[in-house]
Design an enzyme around this catalytic site. Structure first.
Site, PDB file in Angstrom:
ATOM      1  N   ASP A 159       0.833  -1.211   0.000  1.00 27.78           N
ATOM      2  CA  ASP A 159       0.000   0.000   0.000  1.00 27.78           C
ATOM      3  C   ASP A 159       0.865   1.257   0.000  1.00 27.78           C
ATOM      4  O   ASP A 159       2.087   1.198   0.286  1.00 27.78           O
ATOM      5  CB  ASP A 159      -0.902  -0.040   1.244  1.00 27.78           C
ATOM      6  CG  ASP A 159      -2.239   0.665   1.035  1.00 27.78           C
ATOM      7  OD1 ASP A 159      -2.366   1.455   0.082  1.00 27.78           O
ATOM      8  OD2 ASP A 159      -3.155   0.435   1.856  1.00 27.78           O
ATOM      9  N   ASP A 194     -10.539   2.097  -3.673  1.00 27.09           N
ATOM     10  CA  ASP A 194     -11.088   1.751  -2.355  1.00 27.09           C
ATOM     11  C   ASP A 194     -12.608   1.726  -2.404  1.00 27.09           C
ATOM     12  O   ASP A 194     -13.253   1.309  -1.434  1.00 27.09           O
ATOM     13  CB  ASP A 194     -10.644   2.778  -1.302  1.00 27.09           C
ATOM     14  CG  ASP A 194      -9.286   2.429  -0.726  1.00 27.09           C
ATOM     15  OD1 ASP A 194      -8.765   1.341  -1.040  1.00 27.09           O
ATOM     16  OD2 ASP A 194      -8.749   3.244   0.042  1.00 27.09           O
TER      17      ASP A 194
HETATM   18  C1  DGJ Z   1      -5.879   1.747   1.816  1.00 21.99           C
HETATM   19  C2  DGJ Z   1      -6.218   0.522   1.027  1.00 21.99           C
HETATM   20  O1  DGJ Z   1      -6.631   0.865  -0.261  1.00 21.99           O
HETATM   21  C3  DGJ Z   1      -7.264  -0.268   1.787  1.00 21.99           C
HETATM   22  O2  DGJ Z   1      -7.689  -1.376   1.032  1.00 21.99           O
HETATM   23  C4  DGJ Z   1      -6.662  -0.697   3.093  1.00 21.99           C
HETATM   24  O3  DGJ Z   1      -5.606  -1.578   2.864  1.00 21.99           O
HETATM   25  C5  DGJ Z   1      -6.201   0.501   3.879  1.00 21.99           C
HETATM   26  N1  DGJ Z   1      -5.348   1.353   3.088  1.00 21.99           N
HETATM   27  C6  DGJ Z   1      -5.459   0.076   5.121  1.00 21.99           C
HETATM   28  O4  DGJ Z   1      -4.887   1.118   5.785  1.00 21.99           O
END
Ligand code: DGJ
Length: 744
Positions: free
Chosen positions: A476, A554
């Site tokens: 991430d 997301d």
């Molecule tokens: C952003 C990601 O896109 C989410 O899926 C998740 O992993 C969160 N970060 C966790 O902090």
């Protein structure tokens, strides 16, 4: 990064034509002044004109072996305001000699000269790559242009800028390539923009005199725009027909792409490092390599342009190419538990997930350091003992015993000020001296351009993967750059610091990121990685050389996702497109969509589940099991087949996508109804790409929603279409097609 070795430049080098099968070829003309590159169904031709300038001669449909195109010739001075440099379609226009259009290159010389005039020096063909060397007529600046044709119908271009002098030069702007379209008017451009939670919005608009500029100044690819373009002809180009010139830049840092319609209607696309805040000092003997800029052409519309890119990504780009592995069905705990992860809770979810047929269990954020909220812990990559008292092993063993592989979330480039790492190494964070750091999600970037940070990052990742049986990293990256300082950037040869040297951070950071990923992959060949950046903030062909899939957004709302995925697939393969089924009401839109629709939406790429399974009813579990089972039947077709976007979901009540296996033996149709109106029946869906004379067995996911015959010819499916009984709100179904024989 690959280092290039340069042979000393001779005026004309021996040139051996390349012709691998019929698909790719590099054909020099006997006089050594022009070259034709064949890539699948595309031809590209360049030549040196009487002034020694390298110019584009042709980019379009593949031409036959005997090419009778006019030789390269610079445009005459049309008026004193339009010198040939500005009007000739140059392959790599440098700023100089009256170039008023977008330069691919701008270099500052130690004597104050800020222009270049590049002349042809030499050409050679080696290992399937044409290299053309240009040099400035005064300064010891050499530019090597590289052309690599691929059989899928894509040509890669990039450049290397070299300082052959004994003083430092300053590269102020460096693109990978300029692509000139056939001269004229009537073009329309498509591009992708977005924001967090709403990536992959497709735009199409006429190319007008002036410049369409898309870019990221954020240090990474960005949600804001993606480095992809497709240009068609207004009134001619559709999803299924007409010419499309398209391409994408393989770079995961700040980038810029311009689509320019010059005063004389020469449309040019230039992309590379973003010149904003950019400089790269070339010390004597040093060089700067630009990212790959891939482009192609088709006469068969936007759908075929996407399919060429998809085939190319599977065959040439993805880490496991050309033997692409199927993406497993994953479970991810993020939306279910957020930071509240612990061993019993995760095991309980894993047990439920395994019952559904899930193949990989992934723990998301919250397993390490003091990570109980997003305020602390980033940087401290040791297992939190309160959450996992016995380390990760019992959890991983249980996941394996349940028949799944194990994956885990990391965010290696970031640090919370509230962390052990920051307290120990505040100087590792990216910042300017004396200036307050701008936080994003309470975190700062680590300056990966630094050698020590790079080594530290690789070392802990390698240890994590070596000590635990980890099949998958969700990598991430949850903020963009704000203070891109690098006060320890390498000094000049004489020991003095030039503030411009710090700007190499835009290049070095990303190269070090790629290096870490490459080293991890080399040390752990079975390790798979997902590129996530708060959703789709880092998706490009640069990162996709090292990561097996991406997280497009997301936003997990099943309806929004249809539009997001529609935009995404214009540039990237469904194989790379992870999607989860999550709980309702959705956290973002508060929308409640039936479970089957959510599954059908997430099945368009690599299926995952992200709901709180402890709360799923027996009926939910049974629906989910049926859906996962169906998905596994069609998975190879979805992930590695040919995608046909039959009807766009953008602003529509109905939409459909179809996939066909490469050999044509299987197909699958996903059909969606957002909201029925006036009791109207769902319109027949006309399929594409089938063999008209072939007979297909129609296997319906829901017998109630398809009441037609079991065997139907390709011609009927394409011409009269398939009737589906979808009704009400958020209805959807899927049809699997199996080719069983030819029509009698
Ligand atoms: C952003 C990601 O896109 C989410 O899926 C998740 O992993 C969160 N970060 C966790 O902090």
């Amino acid at each position: 990064m690959k280092q290039f070795l340069f042979a000393s430049v001779a005026l004309v080098l021996a040139i051996a034509p390349l012709s691998v099968g019929a698909q790719v070829g590099i054909h020099p003309q006997p006089d050594g002044t022009s070259w034709t590159l064949q890539a699948g169904t595309m031809s590209y031709r360049i030549g040196v004109n009487e002034q020694g300038m390298l110019q584009t001669l042709y980019w379009g449909q593949r031409l036959g072996a005997t090419i009778v195109l006019p030789a390269a010739k610079s445009k005459p001075e049309r008026a004193s305001f339009d010198p040939p440099t500005a009007t000739t379609p140059l392959e790599y226009p440098a700023w100089g000699a009256g170039l008023f259009t977008e330069p691919a290159l701008k270099v500052g010389s130690p004597n104050g000269d800020r222009t270049l005039v590049l002349h042809f020096q030499a050409a050679k063909i080696q290992e399937g790559v044409l290299e053309i060397t240009l040099r400035d007529e005064v300064q010891p600046i050499f530019v090597h242009l590289f052309y690599q044709p691929y059989p899928e119908g894509v040509l890669a271009r990039w450049s290397v800028i070299e300082n052959h002098g004994d003083k430092p030069y300053r590269v102020e702007q460096a693109a990978s390539a300029t692509w000139n379209l056939p001269q004229g008017e009537g073009y329309e451009a498509s591009w992708l923009t977005g924001q967090w939670g709403a990536e992959w919005q497709l735009h199409t608009a006429p190319v007008q005199p002036g410049t369409l500029m898309i870019e990221s100044r954020r240090g990474s690819t960005s949600h804001q725009a993606n480095p992809w373009f497709a240009i068609g002809r207004t009134g001619e180009t559709t999803e299924t027909a007409g010419p499309v010139w398209f391409g994408e830049l393989a770079w995961s840092g700040s980038w810029r792409m311009s689509v320019e319609d010059t005063a004389l209607h020469q449309v040019r696309v230039t992309a590379g490092y973003n010149p904003f805040d950019f400089a790269y000092l070339l010390q004597p003997g040093q060089h700067l390599e630009t990212p790959r800029f891939f482009a192609g052409y088709t006469a068969k519309g936007q759908g075929e342009a996407s399919r060429i890119l998809h085939r190319f990504q599977l065959a040439e780009i993805l880490p496991s190419h050309p033997q692409i592995k199927p993406r497993p069905v994953i479970y991810n705990s993020w939306e279910a538990t957020e930071f509240a992860v612990n061993e019993p809770g995760q095991i309980a979810l894993a047990e439920r997930a395994a019952k559904l047929g899930v193949e990989r269990f992934v723990i998301d954020d919250g397993w390490f350091g003091e990570r109980n909220t997003d305020h602390a812990g980033l940087g401290d990559w040791t297992v939190n003992p309160a959450k996992f008292p016995h380390g990760l092993k019992p959890m991983i063993d249980r996941v394996h015993a349940l028949g799944m592989s194990f994956g885990i979330w990391v965010e290696p480039e970031m640090v919370n000020p509230d962390s052990q790492l920051y307290r120990k190494h505040p100087e590792w964070a990216m910042q300017f001296p004396d200036r307050k750091a701008t936080l994003g999600r309470n975190q700062m970037l680590l300056n990966l351009a630094r050698e020590d940070v790079k080594e530290y990052t690789f070392t802990w990742l390698d240890k994590l993967v070596s000590e635990n049986d980890i099949a998958f990293l969700k990598w991430d990256y949850n903020r963009n750059w704000s203070e891109p300082g690098w006060d320890t950037a390498p000094a000049q040869a004489n020991g003095t610091q030039n503030p411009d040297a710090q700007k190499a951070i835009y290049v070095q950071y990303v190269q070090n990121l790629y290096e870490i990923l490459a080293r991890l992959k080399a040390r752990h060949p079975k390790l798979e990685i997902e590129s996530c950046s708060g959703g789709g903030g880092r998706v490009d062909l640069g990162i996709l050389r090292y990561t097996d899939e991406v997280w497009p957004s997301d936003n997990t709302d099943g309806l929004d996702r249809l539009s997001i995925q529609y935009g995404f697939t214009h540039a990237y393969s469904p194989q790379t497109m992870a999607a989860w089924v999550t709980d309702v009401p959705n956290f973002l839109d508060r929308r409640s969509i039936p479970l089957q629709f959510r599954f059908l939406s997430a099945m368009q790429g690599a299926l995952g589940i992200g709901g709180n399974l402890n709360k799923w009813t027996a009926e939910d579990m049974s629906t989910a099991t049926r859906m996962v089972d169906f998905y596994k039947q069609v998975r190879p077709t979805v992930q590695q087949g040919e995608l046909y976007r039959l009807r766009s979901p953008v602003g529509r009540e109905t939409s459909q996508v179809e996939y066909l296996s490469a050999d044509g033996s299987e197909g699958v149709l996903f059909a969606y109804l957002r909201s029925q109106q006036y009791g109207m029946a769902y319109e027949p869906v006309r399929l594409q790409g089938l063999a008209p004379e072939a007979i297909y067995q129609v296997l319906s996911l829901d017998s109630a929603k398809y009441k037609g015959p079991e065997h139907v010819s390709g011609a009927e499916l394409m011409e009269s279409g398939i009737q589906l009984g979808l009704s009400g709100d958020y209805d959807g179904t899927a049809i699997r097609l199996v080719r069983v024989g030819a029509k009698e």
